[in-house]
Design a protein around this motif. Structure first.
Motif, PDB file in Angstrom:
ATOM      1  N   ILE A  70       0.761  -1.232   0.110  1.00 12.67           N
ATOM      2  CA  ILE A  70      -0.055   0.123  -0.018  1.00 12.67           C
ATOM      3  C   ILE A  70       0.949   1.268  -0.214  1.00 12.67           C
ATOM      4  CG2 ILE A  70      -2.145   1.015   1.093  1.00 12.67           C
ATOM      5  CD1 ILE A  70      -2.462  -1.925   0.282  1.00 12.67           C
ATOM      6  N   CYS A  71       0.723   2.154  -1.058  1.00 15.59           N
ATOM      7  CA  CYS A  71       1.775   3.248  -1.120  1.00 15.59           C
ATOM      8  C   CYS A  71       0.952   4.410  -1.280  1.00 15.59           C
ATOM      9  CB  CYS A  71       2.218   2.815  -2.636  1.00 15.59           C
ATOM     10  SG  CYS A  71       3.032   1.300  -2.768  1.00 15.59           S
ATOM     11  N   ARG A  72       1.919   5.698  -1.157  1.00 17.20           N
ATOM     12  CA  ARG A  72       1.414   7.062  -1.635  1.00 17.20           C
ATOM     13  C   ARG A  72       1.807   7.042  -3.056  1.00 17.20           C
ATOM     14  NH1 ARG A  72       5.881  10.437  -1.440  1.00 17.20           N
ATOM     15  NH2 ARG A  72       7.284  10.029  -0.360  1.00 17.20           N
ATOM     16  N   GLN A  73       1.450   8.096  -3.807  1.00 15.75           N
ATOM     17  CA  GLN A  73       1.514   8.493  -5.194  1.00 15.75           C
ATOM     18  C   GLN A  73       2.959   9.402  -5.070  1.00 15.75           C
ATOM     19  OE1 GLN A  73      -1.266  11.212  -6.716  1.00 15.75           O
ATOM     20  NE2 GLN A  73       0.395  12.513  -7.761  1.00 15.75           N
ATOM     21  N   ILE A 126      -0.503  -0.592  -4.571  1.00 16.95           N
ATOM     22  CA  ILE A 126      -1.778   0.076  -4.594  1.00 16.95           C
ATOM     23  C   ILE A 126      -1.839   1.536  -3.983  1.00 16.95           C
ATOM     24  CG2 ILE A 126      -3.996  -0.267  -3.690  1.00 16.95           C
ATOM     25  CD1 ILE A 126      -3.656  -3.243  -3.541  1.00 16.95           C
ATOM     26  N   VAL A 127      -2.142   2.376  -4.472  1.00 16.00           N
ATOM     27  CA  VAL A 127      -2.381   3.824  -3.891  1.00 16.00           C
ATOM     28  C   VAL A 127      -3.701   4.182  -3.690  1.00 16.00           C
ATOM     29  CG1 VAL A 127      -2.048   6.036  -4.353  1.00 16.00           C
ATOM     30  CG2 VAL A 127      -0.329   4.532  -5.176  1.00 16.00           C
ATOM     31  N   PRO A 128      -4.245   4.266  -2.578  1.00 13.85           N
ATOM     32  CA  PRO A 128      -5.620   4.654  -2.437  1.00 13.85           C
ATOM     33  C   PRO A 128      -5.689   6.162  -3.139  1.00 13.85           C
ATOM     34  CG  PRO A 128      -4.507   4.852  -0.294  1.00 13.85           C
ATOM     35  CD  PRO A 128      -3.659   4.365  -1.295  1.00 13.85           C
TER      36      PRO A 128
END
Lengths: 256, 256
Positions: free
Chosen positions: B183-186, B234-236
């Motif tokens: 799970i990541c940030r842009q 996966i970036v929310p």
């Protein structure tokens, strides 16, 4: 490095002949050296589209006396990319202003708007950027009441700069009786589409996109509220689309 | 209201004949009833563009055995709007998946990508939405290694839902040796354009947009880092573009 006369890139999405860009050019000419790069045809609703499947044209045109003006076959975002690379050749302008848009770009419209996307692209390029829009989509729109705010906000951005990786979305209600400026957040809203179905002469159906703006937000700190109450709305916009608050939620999921 | 078989809307930006959408259709058919609405031609780089200056066509096509499939003359976002309004008639699908894109949509590409913008539009419509992309822009791209993750992530979203007004941007490195999910940030990055100037047969110049991806982020919590290290990222994503942290800064400005 401070210069006496800032260089200002002007773009829009309504096209190079739109009255809104002329009003913006004349106002910006009072504070800096102006370079205009605008689409050769209307590009409303183009969002952050770029042209990759076909080549682009960029032509210097003599359309407005005393203004350095270029016409571009591409999208508003293409205009910014072409300006930065082919006209400024990497020597970034001090400010990028987009508009003045014929029609509001408040709330969720920031995503669909070519005018706002051009300003977003300016900000991605590291240029302090502002998008301006007026609540009148007609070609007869009267921008005169907005212009002192357009100039004042540009001067403030030139003087103060903007927080890293942000830009401004400025919208004007269509009234001479402006109450002042409100700093706002983007209202929660969406467009409820209604497609207008018609039959062509060969009896095959086609559809016109129409829609109704559906507000889902009663907050008094939104751009919709400010505009409804006669204020100029300014929303600071960012192009990091990460939902940072959702990262912890997703980290709680158990993947097989 | 829980149903045994969820309804899944599938869209993309590479067009209805792209191998990536076929791979996604076959995978989603394992978990739900699938409806496909995709552009009739490639729409890469269309961002959040919508079609307002001309009408749209939407045709039911018999392209893939056993699949309900529609071809649309508009943009990826148009496809979602048409699907919701004319095909589902307001009876929202349980999931909207977009892709699988031929080429990465990590980092700043979320703004330019038609695939991601279609997923954003799904989320605006209140539908749990996911965009999928693979690091191979060719038509020969091999999606097989990604498919078990594609399915697993869709099942998790169907089971858990997503935080309000968010969607998922899922990217796959082009390798069979996938290390798992991050799970990541842009990542902070931009495209540095290089316009390829050519002369047409009439000696007039035209320009092809090309560019180099410029990373400005050494964080190990970004999508770029995850992909470089063999993980599925996966970036929310959210579509509130307000820079909330900048509101206080702007409230400190003194306007004349």
């Amino acid at each position: 490095m401070k210069k006496n006369k800032p260089t200002i890139l002007i773009v829009n999405d309504d096209g190079i002949t739109a009255p809104g860009i002329k009003a913006l050019m004349e106002t910006m000419a009072e504070i800096g050296r102006v370079v205009v790069v605008a689409p050769d045809s209307p590009q409303s609703g183009m969002g952050h589209a770029i042209t990759i499947g076909k080549p682009l044209r960029l032509d210097k045109v003599e359309l407005y006396d005393g203004f350095e003006t270029y016409s571009c076959s591409g999208t508003p975002v293409d205009c910014v990319k072409l300006a930065v690379n082919l006209i400024f050749k990497g020597q970034k302008p001090d400010l990028c202003v987009s508009g003045i848009n014929h029609g509001l770009n408040n709330s969720i419209n920031v995503l669909y708007s070519g005018t706002m996307s051009a300003a977003v692209e300016g900000a991605i390029e590291g240029i302090p950027s502002i998008g301006y829009s007026l609540d009148d989509f007609t070609l007869q729109a009267n921008f005169s009441h907005a212009l002192k705010y357009v100039k004042e906000i540009a001067l403030q951005v030139l003087a103060n700069g903007l927080p890293t990786a942000t830009l401004l979305n400025v919208n004007f209600p269509n009234t001479a009786d402006l109450k002042g400026i409100k700093i706002c957040r983007q209202a929660r809203a969406k467009w409820a589409e209604e497609f207008d179905e018609r039959l062509d002469p060969h009896k095959r159906p086609y559809y016109w996109l129409t829609g109704v703006f559906q507000l889902d937000d009663q907050g008094e700190d939104t751009d919709v509220w400010a505009l409804d109450h006669g204020y100029v709305s300014i929303v600071p916009v960012q192009f990091d689309m990460t939902a940072h608050h959702a990262i912890a939620v997703l980290n709680g999921w158990k993947f097989n």
